[in-house]
Design a protein around this motif. Structure first.
Motif, PDB file in Angstrom:
ATOM      1  N   LEU A  45       0.866  -1.191  -0.056  1.00 18.25           N
ATOM      2  CA  LEU A  45       0.125   0.050   0.010  1.00 18.25           C
ATOM      3  C   LEU A  45       0.689   1.425  -0.093  1.00 18.25           C
ATOM      4  O   LEU A  45       2.124   1.380   0.326  1.00 18.25           O
ATOM      5  CB  LEU A  45      -0.930  -0.030   1.291  1.00 18.25           C
ATOM      6  CG  LEU A  45      -1.811  -1.254   1.431  1.00 18.25           C
ATOM      7  CD1 LEU A  45      -2.640  -1.132   2.928  1.00 18.25           C
ATOM      8  CD2 LEU A  45      -2.654  -1.411   0.319  1.00 18.25           C
ATOM      9  N   THR A  46       0.338   2.320  -0.270  1.00 24.37           N
ATOM     10  CA  THR A  46       0.711   3.735  -0.182  1.00 24.37           C
ATOM     11  C   THR A  46       0.986   3.961   1.261  1.00 24.37           C
ATOM     12  O   THR A  46       0.085   3.295   2.216  1.00 24.37           O
ATOM     13  CB  THR A  46       0.143   4.866  -0.730  1.00 24.37           C
ATOM     14  OG1 THR A  46      -1.089   4.983  -0.397  1.00 24.37           O
ATOM     15  CG2 THR A  46      -0.111   4.451  -2.238  1.00 24.37           C
ATOM     16  N   PRO A  47       1.622   5.019   1.749  1.00 22.62           N
ATOM     17  CA  PRO A  47       1.507   5.415   3.260  1.00 22.62           C
ATOM     18  C   PRO A  47       0.295   5.665   3.555  1.00 22.62           C
ATOM     19  O   PRO A  47      -0.377   5.668   4.646  1.00 22.62           O
ATOM     20  CB  PRO A  47       2.778   6.513   3.228  1.00 22.62           C
ATOM     21  CG  PRO A  47       3.655   6.347   2.344  1.00 22.62           C
ATOM     22  CD  PRO A  47       2.753   5.518   1.130  1.00 22.62           C
ATOM     23  N   GLN A  48      -0.494   6.152   2.751  1.00 20.67           N
ATOM     24  CA  GLN A  48      -2.031   6.725   2.840  1.00 20.67           C
ATOM     25  C   GLN A  48      -2.825   5.403   2.987  1.00 20.67           C
ATOM     26  O   GLN A  48      -4.401   5.755   2.891  1.00 20.67           O
ATOM     27  CB  GLN A  48      -2.259   7.518   1.911  1.00 20.67           C
ATOM     28  CG  GLN A  48      -1.758   9.009   2.291  1.00 20.67           C
ATOM     29  CD  GLN A  48      -0.287   8.864   1.559  1.00 20.67           C
ATOM     30  OE1 GLN A  48      -0.056   8.032   0.428  1.00 20.67           O
ATOM     31  NE2 GLN A  48       0.829   9.623   2.019  1.00 20.67           N
ATOM     32  N   LYS A  50      -3.466   3.416   0.277  1.00 19.48           N
ATOM     33  CA  LYS A  50      -4.165   2.779  -1.030  1.00 19.48           C
ATOM     34  C   LYS A  50      -3.406   1.880  -1.604  1.00 19.48           C
ATOM     35  O   LYS A  50      -2.089   1.649  -1.580  1.00 19.48           O
ATOM     36  CB  LYS A  50      -4.455   4.081  -1.695  1.00 19.48           C
ATOM     37  CG  LYS A  50      -5.137   5.494  -1.056  1.00 19.48           C
ATOM     38  CD  LYS A  50      -6.579   4.938  -0.844  1.00 19.48           C
ATOM     39  CE  LYS A  50      -7.189   5.943  -0.058  1.00 19.48           C
ATOM     40  NZ  LYS A  50      -7.480   7.260  -0.759  1.00 19.48           N
ATOM     41  N   LEU A  52      -1.511  -0.529  -4.098  1.00 20.98           N
ATOM     42  CA  LEU A  52      -0.303  -0.554  -5.125  1.00 20.98           C
ATOM     43  C   LEU A  52      -0.281  -1.781  -6.194  1.00 20.98           C
ATOM     44  O   LEU A  52       0.048  -1.762  -7.155  1.00 20.98           O
ATOM     45  CB  LEU A  52       0.964   0.011  -4.696  1.00 20.98           C
ATOM     46  CG  LEU A  52       1.193   1.348  -4.052  1.00 20.98           C
ATOM     47  CD1 LEU A  52       2.274   1.422  -3.271  1.00 20.98           C
ATOM     48  CD2 LEU A  52       1.095   2.284  -5.388  1.00 20.98           C
ATOM     49  N   ARG A  79      10.364  -0.709  -6.332  1.00 18.03           N
ATOM     50  CA  ARG A  79       9.572  -0.150  -4.837  1.00 18.03           C
ATOM     51  C   ARG A  79      10.184  -0.628  -3.853  1.00 18.03           C
ATOM     52  O   ARG A  79      10.593  -0.011  -2.780  1.00 18.03           O
ATOM     53  CB  ARG A  79       8.230  -0.445  -5.034  1.00 18.03           C
ATOM     54  CG  ARG A  79       7.337   0.424  -5.977  1.00 18.03           C
ATOM     55  CD  ARG A  79       6.076   0.393  -5.607  1.00 18.03           C
ATOM     56  NE  ARG A  79       4.972   1.086  -6.887  1.00 18.03           N
ATOM     57  CZ  ARG A  79       4.711   2.158  -6.495  1.00 18.03           C
ATOM     58  NH1 ARG A  79       5.219   3.015  -5.725  1.00 18.03           N
ATOM     59  NH2 ARG A  79       3.879   3.029  -7.721  1.00 18.03           N
ATOM     60  N   PRO A 160      -4.824   1.822  -8.847  1.00 21.01           N
ATOM     61  CA  PRO A 160      -3.541   2.220  -7.983  1.00 21.01           C
ATOM     62  C   PRO A 160      -3.488   3.589  -7.357  1.00 21.01           C
ATOM     63  O   PRO A 160      -4.246   4.514  -7.947  1.00 21.01           O
ATOM     64  CB  PRO A 160      -2.444   2.225  -9.153  1.00 21.01           C
ATOM     65  CG  PRO A 160      -2.774   1.189 -10.182  1.00 21.01           C
ATOM     66  CD  PRO A 160      -4.297   1.271 -10.064  1.00 21.01           C
ATOM     67  N   GLU A 161      -3.148   3.634  -5.948  1.00 21.52           N
ATOM     68  CA  GLU A 161      -3.224   4.804  -5.351  1.00 21.52           C
ATOM     69  C   GLU A 161      -4.587   5.222  -5.047  1.00 21.52           C
ATOM     70  O   GLU A 161      -4.886   6.314  -4.586  1.00 21.52           O
ATOM     71  CB  GLU A 161      -2.348   5.804  -5.840  1.00 21.52           C
ATOM     72  CG  GLU A 161      -0.952   5.309  -6.330  1.00 21.52           C
ATOM     73  CD  GLU A 161      -0.075   6.578  -6.342  1.00 21.52           C
ATOM     74  OE1 GLU A 161       0.108   7.639  -5.753  1.00 21.52           O
ATOM     75  OE2 GLU A 161       0.948   6.219  -7.428  1.00 21.52           O
ATOM     76  N   GLY A 185       0.516   1.573   5.445  1.00 24.18           N
ATOM     77  CA  GLY A 185      -0.731   1.847   5.066  1.00 24.18           C
ATOM     78  C   GLY A 185      -1.808   1.376   6.011  1.00 24.18           C
ATOM     79  O   GLY A 185      -2.818   1.194   6.023  1.00 24.18           O
TER      80      GLY A 185
END
Length: 276
Positions: A45-48, A50, A52, A79, A160-161, A185
């Motif tokens: 996941l993204t740090p938020q 969401k 990936l 990544r 994504p995101e 995340g």
């Protein structure tokens, strides 16, 4: 057992003595449970919080092998490499060394393969990594099988995101560990679950008429309530608002009639889903 070669899938190798703790702090599920004969389904996941990428983590005892979308294999290595720091771990795209297959039914995978039951549902069958293509089924047959079960297929169904894991069934299908500790995340994922913030889900649908392309708006009485995702042969997935999931609801998408079919494994908040 039908076995289908999946040319759209690749493999990322994670080797080195720190491979488990390295991935453990990054992905949504408990990597320590990956072992020969036992796969783990997880997402990055993204740090938020969401989505990936998601992948199956298999093990041959000496390394972890991530069964992932082929187009995501290279970017996933890049990544993950950013977080390597002092971890004793090596990452490689080894897609050229493996044939990724899926099998379902009652028989066992072929010998000399790295295989494990699909951790999402028993009916989903097996995830198989081999060196030689085996099986009489094609990718389309597997696609229809997984659509009938309501299983997402990476970027064909998730954005994504943008997508949140719980929209794609990662909770009920065992793609998230709620006990293993922190990962990238985690905060948003936990908040979405425990505060009941989910407003839409990816749900299997039956389609009568021409298959609507991904992204086609889904309408109820002329009002947009979601959009189509992947589909094949009358089966599809759609991202739908929870209030559009009444039993027997008739929706439309691009001229086709779309009927939601909530599978038995899916748990929905009763107060947000009107009775049929």
């Amino acid at each position: 057992m039908p076995i289908a070669v999946l040319p759209g899938r690749g493999v990322v190798e994670v080797a080195g003595e720190d491979r488990v703790p390295f991935l453990q702090g990054l992905v949504s599920n408990d990597v320590a449970k990956a072992a020969p004969g036992q796969a783990v389904w997880a997402a990055l996941l993204t740090p938020q919080g969401k989505w990936l990428a998601d992948f199956f983590i298999l093990s041959d005892g000496d390394r972890l092998l991530l069964d992932v979308e082929r187009d995501q294999a290279g970017p996933l290595v890049q990544r993950l490499t950013r977080f390597r720091l002092r971890n004793r771990v090596a990452l490689r795209d080894v897609s050229a060394d493996f044939v990724v297959m899926a099998g379902w039914g009652s028989s066992l995978p072929p010998p000399r393969s790295i295989a494990a039951p699909d951790p999402r549902l028993p009916e989903a069958g097996w995830r198989i990594l081999g060196h030689t293509p085996v099986g009489e089924a094609d990718e389309a047959a597997w696609d229809i099988h997984r659509l009938s079960l309501g299983l997402t297929d990476g970027s064909r169904d998730l954005e994504p995101e943008k997508s949140v894991l719980l929209e794609g069934g990662f909770d009920e299908l065992g793609g998230v560990s709620w006990t293993k500790g922190c990962y990238m995340g985690q905060e948003l994922t936990a908040r979405t679950k425990y505060r009941g913030l989910l407003k839409r889900r990816i749900v299997p649908v039956t389609v009568e008429g021409g298959l609507p392309p991904p992204g086609t708006p889904v309408l109820r009485d002329g009002q947009e309530v979601g959009e189509m995702r992947s589909a094949r042969a009358g089966h599809g997935l759609a991202m739908l608002r929870l209030d559009a999931l009444a039993e027997g609801a008739k929706l439309s998408a691009g001229g086709a009639v779309v009927t939601p079919r909530v599978p038995g494994w899916m748990k929905l908040p009763a107060e947000k889903v009107p009775a049929g």
